[in-house]
Design a protein around this motif. Sequence first.
Motif, PDB file in Angstrom:
ATOM      1  N   TYR A   1       0.815  -1.219   0.000  1.00 42.07           N
ATOM      2  CA  TYR A   1       0.000   0.000   0.000  1.00 42.07           C
ATOM      3  C   TYR A   1       0.845   1.264   0.000  1.00 42.07           C
ATOM      4  O   TYR A   1       0.437   2.292  -0.528  1.00 42.07           O
ATOM      5  CB  TYR A   1      -0.939   0.025   1.203  1.00 42.07           C
ATOM      6  N   VAL A   2       2.003   1.204   0.666  1.00 36.83           N
ATOM      7  CA  VAL A   2       2.916   2.341   0.746  1.00 36.83           C
ATOM      8  C   VAL A   2       4.342   1.825   0.656  1.00 36.83           C
ATOM      9  O   VAL A   2       4.608   0.639   0.888  1.00 36.83           O
ATOM     10  CB  VAL A   2       2.725   3.145   2.068  1.00 36.83           C
ATOM     11  N   ASP A   3       5.254   2.728   0.334  1.00 38.65           N
ATOM     12  CA  ASP A   3       6.667   2.350   0.270  1.00 38.65           C
ATOM     13  C   ASP A   3       7.360   2.457   1.621  1.00 38.65           C
ATOM     14  O   ASP A   3       8.354   1.789   1.871  1.00 38.65           O
ATOM     15  CB  ASP A   3       7.405   3.231  -0.746  1.00 38.65           C
ATOM     16  N   SER A   4       6.828   3.319   2.479  1.00 37.45           N
ATOM     17  CA  SER A   4       7.412   3.523   3.800  1.00 37.45           C
ATOM     18  C   SER A   4       6.302   3.543   4.843  1.00 37.45           C
ATOM     19  O   SER A   4       5.230   4.119   4.607  1.00 37.45           O
ATOM     20  CB  SER A   4       8.171   4.859   3.825  1.00 37.45           C
ATOM     21  N   ALA A   5       6.558   2.955   5.991  1.00 36.81           N
ATOM     22  CA  ALA A   5       5.540   2.845   7.034  1.00 36.81           C
ATOM     23  C   ALA A   5       4.993   4.203   7.469  1.00 36.81           C
ATOM     24  O   ALA A   5       3.808   4.326   7.782  1.00 36.81           O
ATOM     25  CB  ALA A   5       6.108   2.095   8.237  1.00 36.81           C
ATOM     26  N   ILE A   6       5.813   5.240   7.458  1.00 40.41           N
ATOM     27  CA  ILE A   6       5.331   6.558   7.909  1.00 40.41           C
ATOM     28  C   ILE A   6       4.336   7.180   6.932  1.00 40.41           C
ATOM     29  O   ILE A   6       3.666   8.143   7.280  1.00 40.41           O
ATOM     30  CB  ILE A   6       6.481   7.555   8.196  1.00 40.41           C
ATOM     31  N   HIS A   7       4.209   6.621   5.752  1.00 41.87           N
ATOM     32  CA  HIS A   7       3.251   7.141   4.771  1.00 41.87           C
ATOM     33  C   HIS A   7       1.837   6.618   4.993  1.00 41.87           C
ATOM     34  O   HIS A   7       0.899   7.108   4.377  1.00 41.87           O
ATOM     35  CB  HIS A   7       3.707   6.816   3.349  1.00 41.87           C
ATOM     36  N   TRP A   8       1.685   5.607   5.848  1.00 44.26           N
ATOM     37  CA  TRP A   8       0.346   5.075   6.130  1.00 44.26           C
ATOM     38  C   TRP A   8      -0.271   5.927   7.227  1.00 44.26           C
ATOM     39  O   TRP A   8       0.190   5.942   8.360  1.00 44.26           O
ATOM     40  CB  TRP A   8       0.417   3.609   6.543  1.00 44.26           C
ATOM     41  N   ARG A   9      -1.316   6.639   6.877  1.00 41.01           N
ATOM     42  CA  ARG A   9      -1.968   7.604   7.770  1.00 41.01           C
ATOM     43  C   ARG A   9      -2.518   6.947   9.043  1.00 41.01           C
ATOM     44  O   ARG A   9      -2.461   7.524  10.118  1.00 41.01           O
ATOM     45  CB  ARG A   9      -3.091   8.292   6.985  1.00 41.01           C
ATOM     46  N   TYR A  10      -3.049   5.764   8.928  1.00 47.31           N
ATOM     47  CA  TYR A  10      -3.736   5.101  10.039  1.00 47.31           C
ATOM     48  C   TYR A  10      -2.820   4.130  10.771  1.00 47.31           C
ATOM     49  O   TYR A  10      -3.100   2.941  10.883  1.00 47.31           O
ATOM     50  CB  TYR A  10      -5.002   4.414   9.529  1.00 47.31           C
ATOM     51  N   SER A  11      -1.724   4.667  11.271  1.00 46.92           N
ATOM     52  CA  SER A  11      -0.719   3.855  11.952  1.00 46.92           C
ATOM     53  C   SER A  11       0.042   4.735  12.942  1.00 46.92           C
ATOM     54  O   SER A  11       0.116   5.954  12.779  1.00 46.92           O
ATOM     55  CB  SER A  11       0.250   3.286  10.909  1.00 46.92           C
ATOM     56  N   SER A  12       0.644   4.100  13.917  1.00 48.41           N
ATOM     57  CA  SER A  12       1.481   4.826  14.873  1.00 48.41           C
ATOM     58  C   SER A  12       2.928   4.935  14.400  1.00 48.41           C
ATOM     59  O   SER A  12       3.771   5.481  15.120  1.00 48.41           O
ATOM     60  CB  SER A  12       1.424   4.139  16.237  1.00 48.41           C
ATOM     61  N   ALA A  13       3.232   4.474  13.193  1.00 48.09           N
ATOM     62  CA  ALA A  13       4.610   4.542  12.686  1.00 48.09           C
ATOM     63  C   ALA A  13       5.125   5.975  12.691  1.00 48.09           C
ATOM     64  O   ALA A  13       6.293   6.221  12.999  1.00 48.09           O
ATOM     65  CB  ALA A  13       4.686   3.948  11.275  1.00 48.09           C
ATOM     66  N   ARG A  14       4.262   6.921  12.375  1.00 50.76           N
ATOM     67  CA  ARG A  14       4.666   8.339  12.368  1.00 50.76           C
ATOM     68  C   ARG A  14       5.108   8.788  13.755  1.00 50.76           C
ATOM     69  O   ARG A  14       6.073   9.528  13.903  1.00 50.76           O
ATOM     70  CB  ARG A  14       3.515   9.212  11.894  1.00 50.76           C
TER      71      ARG A  14
END
Length: 177
Positions: free
Chosen positions: A149-162
């Motif tokens: 879905y994304v190339d990097s985990a921080i690009h997924w809006r619905y996640s705590s990766a950011r």
Amino acid sequence: MGRSRYKICEPTHPHFITCTILNWLPIFTRKESTQIIIDSLKHLQKEENLKLYAYVILENHLHLIAQSDDIGKSMRHFKSFTAKALLKLLQKENAHTLLKQFQFYKKAHKADKTYQLWQEGYQPKLMQTDAMMINKIKYIHENPVKRGYVDSAIHWRYSSARDYEGIVGLIEVEKFW
């Protein structure tokens, strides 16, 4: 709790939790449905002392690492509230195809309900070591990447990766490291 073979032995300790929509139907494809999940988790943080260490919401399931004063009770409240709110949203949006599927796939013993939204249980796994906690946090954050879905985990809006990268996310989390 539902008819799950998974049991909570330490109700106040962090657990890795998976909640799956019945028959893996994709209902978290719109902002409104995902917002119900976010609002519910925020409510539990405020009212039931829920501590969220990591999360990801995908189109048909979600993963959390969470703890509360009684995680089993908190998860029952979460699934009950979100099921009602999501079904109400689907009815408002005239999502007849999804509603018919939630009616069709409903377990036979759920005779008192028209629909079943969540699969029974939530597969709690006690986080017993720091290494296990770190491994599960990484698994949660990499889930959208592994699905393509994304190339990097921080690009997924619905996640705590950011949050773990110093960027404010959608839900407050207790960073583990």
